[in-house]
Design a protein around this motif. Structure first.
Motif, PDB file in Angstrom:
ATOM      1  N   GLY A  23      -2.938   2.325  26.225  1.00 39.47           N
ATOM      2  CA  GLY A  23      -4.498   1.763  25.829  1.00 39.47           C
ATOM      3  C   GLY A  23      -4.342   0.388  27.204  1.00 39.47           C
ATOM      4  O   GLY A  23      -5.232  -0.104  27.989  1.00 39.47           O
ATOM      5  N   THR A  24      -3.766  -0.602  26.393  1.00 36.82           N
ATOM      6  CA  THR A  24      -3.892  -1.663  26.683  1.00 36.82           C
ATOM      7  C   THR A  24      -3.213  -1.539  27.972  1.00 36.82           C
ATOM      8  O   THR A  24      -3.606  -2.372  29.823  1.00 36.82           O
ATOM      9  CB  THR A  24      -2.422  -2.564  26.459  1.00 36.82           C
ATOM     10  N   VAL A  25      -1.358  -0.786  29.135  1.00 36.56           N
ATOM     11  CA  VAL A  25      -1.729  -0.901  30.638  1.00 36.56           C
ATOM     12  C   VAL A  25      -2.332  -0.325  31.192  1.00 36.56           C
ATOM     13  O   VAL A  25      -3.232  -0.633  31.915  1.00 36.56           O
ATOM     14  CB  VAL A  25      -0.339   0.153  30.393  1.00 36.56           C
ATOM     15  N   ASN A  26      -3.444   0.773  30.556  1.00 34.11           N
ATOM     16  CA  ASN A  26      -5.226   1.208  31.202  1.00 34.11           C
ATOM     17  C   ASN A  26      -5.676   0.144  31.864  1.00 34.11           C
ATOM     18  O   ASN A  26      -6.182  -0.369  32.956  1.00 34.11           O
ATOM     19  CB  ASN A  26      -5.603   2.254  30.275  1.00 34.11           C
ATOM     20  N   LEU A  27      -5.743  -1.081  30.500  1.00 30.46           N
ATOM     21  CA  LEU A  27      -6.677  -2.154  31.195  1.00 30.46           C
ATOM     22  C   LEU A  27      -6.551  -3.179  32.233  1.00 30.46           C
ATOM     23  O   LEU A  27      -6.405  -3.587  33.120  1.00 30.46           O
ATOM     24  CB  LEU A  27      -7.228  -2.793  30.103  1.00 30.46           C
ATOM     25  N   LEU A  28      -4.891  -3.139  31.818  1.00 28.41           N
ATOM     26  CA  LEU A  28      -3.957  -4.350  33.078  1.00 28.41           C
ATOM     27  C   LEU A  28      -3.936  -3.471  34.471  1.00 28.41           C
ATOM     28  O   LEU A  28      -4.276  -4.354  35.095  1.00 28.41           O
ATOM     29  CB  LEU A  28      -2.992  -4.461  32.647  1.00 28.41           C
ATOM     30  N   ASN A  29      -4.450  -2.174  34.421  1.00 27.34           N
ATOM     31  CA  ASN A  29      -4.108  -1.112  35.468  1.00 27.34           C
ATOM     32  C   ASN A  29      -5.267  -1.433  36.281  1.00 27.34           C
ATOM     33  O   ASN A  29      -5.742  -1.185  37.561  1.00 27.34           O
ATOM     34  CB  ASN A  29      -3.597  -0.283  35.757  1.00 27.34           C
ATOM     35  N   ALA A  30      -6.153  -1.222  36.078  1.00 23.29           N
ATOM     36  CA  ALA A  30      -7.805  -1.382  35.858  1.00 23.29           C
ATOM     37  C   ALA A  30      -8.287  -3.100  36.448  1.00 23.29           C
ATOM     38  O   ALA A  30      -8.602  -2.644  37.142  1.00 23.29           O
ATOM     39  CB  ALA A  30      -8.989  -0.713  34.963  1.00 23.29           C
ATOM     40  N   ALA A  31      -7.929  -3.784  36.056  1.00 24.63           N
ATOM     41  CA  ALA A  31      -8.428  -5.692  36.305  1.00 24.63           C
ATOM     42  C   ALA A  31      -7.492  -5.228  37.735  1.00 24.63           C
ATOM     43  O   ALA A  31      -7.963  -6.098  37.963  1.00 24.63           O
ATOM     44  CB  ALA A  31      -7.104  -6.657  34.543  1.00 24.63           C
ATOM     45  N   ARG A  32      -5.522  -5.210  37.306  1.00 25.62           N
ATOM     46  CA  ARG A  32      -5.465  -5.838  38.428  1.00 25.62           C
ATOM     47  C   ARG A  32      -6.333  -4.755  39.592  1.00 25.62           C
ATOM     48  O   ARG A  32      -6.597  -5.411  41.181  1.00 25.62           O
ATOM     49  CB  ARG A  32      -4.054  -5.075  38.830  1.00 25.62           C
ATOM     50  N   GLU A  33      -5.710  -3.800  39.706  1.00 30.04           N
ATOM     51  CA  GLU A  33      -7.063  -2.817  41.398  1.00 30.04           C
ATOM     52  C   GLU A  33      -8.138  -3.761  41.612  1.00 30.04           C
ATOM     53  O   GLU A  33      -8.719  -3.447  42.058  1.00 30.04           O
ATOM     54  CB  GLU A  33      -6.904  -1.279  40.530  1.00 30.04           C
ATOM     55  N   ILE A  34      -9.040  -3.863  39.867  1.00 29.03           N
ATOM     56  CA  ILE A  34     -10.606  -4.275  40.256  1.00 29.03           C
ATOM     57  C   ILE A  34     -10.367  -5.434  41.134  1.00 29.03           C
ATOM     58  O   ILE A  34     -10.815  -5.929  42.119  1.00 29.03           O
ATOM     59  CB  ILE A  34     -11.527  -3.815  39.417  1.00 29.03           C
ATOM     60  N   TRP A  35      -9.723  -6.393  40.347  1.00 23.52           N
ATOM     61  CA  TRP A  35      -9.255  -7.573  41.039  1.00 23.52           C
ATOM     62  C   TRP A  35      -9.373  -7.699  42.175  1.00 23.52           C
ATOM     63  O   TRP A  35      -8.823  -8.804  43.168  1.00 23.52           O
ATOM     64  CB  TRP A  35      -9.258  -8.401  40.219  1.00 23.52           C
ATOM     65  N   LYS A  36      -7.960  -7.239  42.226  1.00 21.20           N
ATOM     66  CA  LYS A  36      -7.643  -7.294  44.425  1.00 21.20           C
ATOM     67  C   LYS A  36      -6.918  -8.495  44.185  1.00 21.20           C
ATOM     68  O   LYS A  36      -6.776  -8.297  45.272  1.00 21.20           O
ATOM     69  CB  LYS A  36      -8.509  -6.803  45.128  1.00 21.20           C
ATOM     70  N   GLY A  37      -5.999  -9.312  43.423  1.00 18.31           N
ATOM     71  CA  GLY A  37      -5.154 -10.306  43.877  1.00 18.31           C
ATOM     72  C   GLY A  37      -6.600 -11.223  43.660  1.00 18.31           C
ATOM     73  O   GLY A  37      -6.089 -12.460  43.712  1.00 18.31           O
ATOM     74  N   ASP A  38      -7.474 -11.583  44.025  1.00 20.33           N
ATOM     75  CA  ASP A  38      -8.302 -12.495  43.509  1.00 20.33           C
ATOM     76  C   ASP A  38      -8.955 -13.196  41.961  1.00 20.33           C
ATOM     77  O   ASP A  38      -9.918 -12.703  41.494  1.00 20.33           O
ATOM     78  CB  ASP A  38     -10.055 -12.239  44.725  1.00 20.33           C
ATOM     79  N   PHE A  39      -7.936 -14.071  41.646  1.00 21.34           N
ATOM     80  CA  PHE A  39      -7.619 -13.863  40.383  1.00 21.34           C
ATOM     81  C   PHE A  39      -8.566 -15.096  39.910  1.00 21.34           C
ATOM     82  O   PHE A  39      -8.971 -15.900  38.859  1.00 21.34           O
ATOM     83  CB  PHE A  39      -6.127 -14.135  40.020  1.00 21.34           C
TER      84      PHE A  39
END
Ligand code: NAD
Ligand code: TYD
Length: 352
Positions: A107-123
């Motif tokens: 579950g935690t990895v899913n959230l990390l992946n979703a954040a990474r995908e949607i934020w697209k490097g614009d942190f």
């Protein structure tokens, strides 16, 4: 000015509900999206006082569902994530580790992946805050404290799954630059805690004149923090903590289980107008928990020095407040203990 959307996972649980309430009340410029699967431990009744607030939304969902997580991230374009959703009870992890692996790690990895995908490097202005436990550090002997540099040494499937999720959060910070930070807190107590955990279980059993099970000899030590003080720490760390950092949270409040239960029995006798010593007769020593950690104790000086947080309540005062809350909310207790809990209790405790 557009509002900031903040995702809080596990917001219908014990600590999560206190965090959601605090953020909804204190930050009208944020919209708080509470995502929770509503397992046995999640209860929307925990949030009845704020569930009509204009800056609050509830989404029922499972963090193990990666597609759904992506969809939610796409829909709300979160600025921040405060991740509390977890399977949280050590005894259940001993009986059924797989759910802990799924929710706490996958579950935690899913959230990390979703954040990474949607934020697209614009942190820019983004933040992923992972809530963890002191149990990842393992067990202390009679002296010393857990600091942020203590080596991880988890012993239960619960603590091993939380340790694993912490490592993954750090790996996403190191590898992808995901703006993440972690806090590790000691044992919490207070209102809305599910009565499988020591303090509310003992209060409930004393109310019902049932045995109060103490594992082993009762010599194990835990460091207790009032849940609202944890919520304040989470607020402070979310707003002022540094990405890539870890903060330990604790109240310098160590109690041997047996001493804590003795104190609780005295408070209960007074509240229930029973002669002193009545509740203590219910104390029953039972088989020890497998792999039972001896002692947890947190050194929270980094958080206190760098971010100025400190606990607000003495334990005696917090315990008194907690007992009052459970005595005044018997309907809540009856609701949450009426279903699945009965089966769990019978399997876990060979007590009548
Ligand atoms: P809790 O068991 O009371 O609540 C957990 C919440 O997560 C519930 O509302 C549940 O429905 C939800 N949830 C579980 N699986 C889910 C899933 N797959 N998808 C979405 N939601 C899900 O737990 P708690 O005691 O409030 O702990 C919250 C967090 O704080 C956990 O991460 C825990 O490890 C950590 N923590 C707890 C303590 C403590 O003393 N309770 C101390 C330190 C850290
Ligand atoms: P718990 O509330 O389950 O928290 P944790 O295991 O995460 O520390 O337990 C607190 C302590 O109380 C722990 O040492 C185990 C002990 N305990 C009992 O003695 N009897 C019980 O019925 C429970 C639930 C816990």
């Amino acid at each position: 000015m557009s509002k900031k959307n903040i995702l809080i996972t596990g917001g219908a649980g014990f600590i999560g509900s206190h965090v959601v309430r605090r953020f909804v009340k204190n930050y009208p410029d944020y919209t708080i999206i509470n995502l929770d699967k509503l397992t046995y431990a999640g209860n929307l009744a925990n949030l009845r006082d704020i569930d009509h607030a204009p800056n609050y939304r509830f989404v029922k969902g499972d963090i193990c569902d990666s597609e759904f997580m992506l969809e939610i991230f796409r829909q709300y374009n979160f600025e921040g994530v405060i991740h509390l959703a977890a399977e949280s009870h050590v005894d259940r992890s001993i009986a059924n580790p797989m759910e802990f692996i799924m929710t706490n790690i996958v579950g935690t990895v899913n959230l990390l992946n979703a954040a990474r995908e949607i934020w697209k490097g614009d942190f820019n202005n983004k933040r992923f805050y992972h809530i963890s436990t002191d149990e990842v550090y393992g067990s202390l002997g009679n002296s010393g404290f857990f600091t942020e540099d203590t080596r991880y040494d988890p012993h239960s499937p619960y603590s091993a799954s939380k340790a694993s999720s912490d490592h993954l959060v750090r790996a996403y910070y190191d590898t992808y630059g995901l703006p993440a930070l972690i806090s590790n807190c000691s044992n919490n107590y207070g209102s809305f805690q599910f009565p499988e955990k020591l303090i509310p279980l003992a209060i409930n059993n004393i109310c019902n004149n049932k045995p109060v099970p103490v594992y082993g000899t009762g010599e194990n030590i835990r460091d207790w923090l009032f849940v609202e003080d944890h919520a304040v720490a989470i607020d402070v760390i979310y707003h002022y903590g540094k990405n890539g950092e870890t903060y330990n949270i604790g109240g310098h409040n160590e109690w041997k289980n047996i001493d804590l239960i003795q104190l609780l029995c005295k408070v209960m006798d007074r509240k229930l107008n029973r002669p002193e010593g009545t509740s203590a007769q219910l104390i029953t020593f039972v088989k020890d928990r497998a792999g039972h950690d001896l002692r947890y104790a947190i050194d929270s000086s980094k958080l206190q020095k760098e971010l100025g947080w400190k606990p607000s309540l003495q334990f005696e005062e917090g315990l008194e407040k907690t007992v009052d809350w459970y005595l005044n909310n018997q309907q809540w207790v009856n609701e949450v203990t009426s279903g699945e809990y009965k089966n769990y209790y019978e399997k876990q405790y060979d007590l009548r």
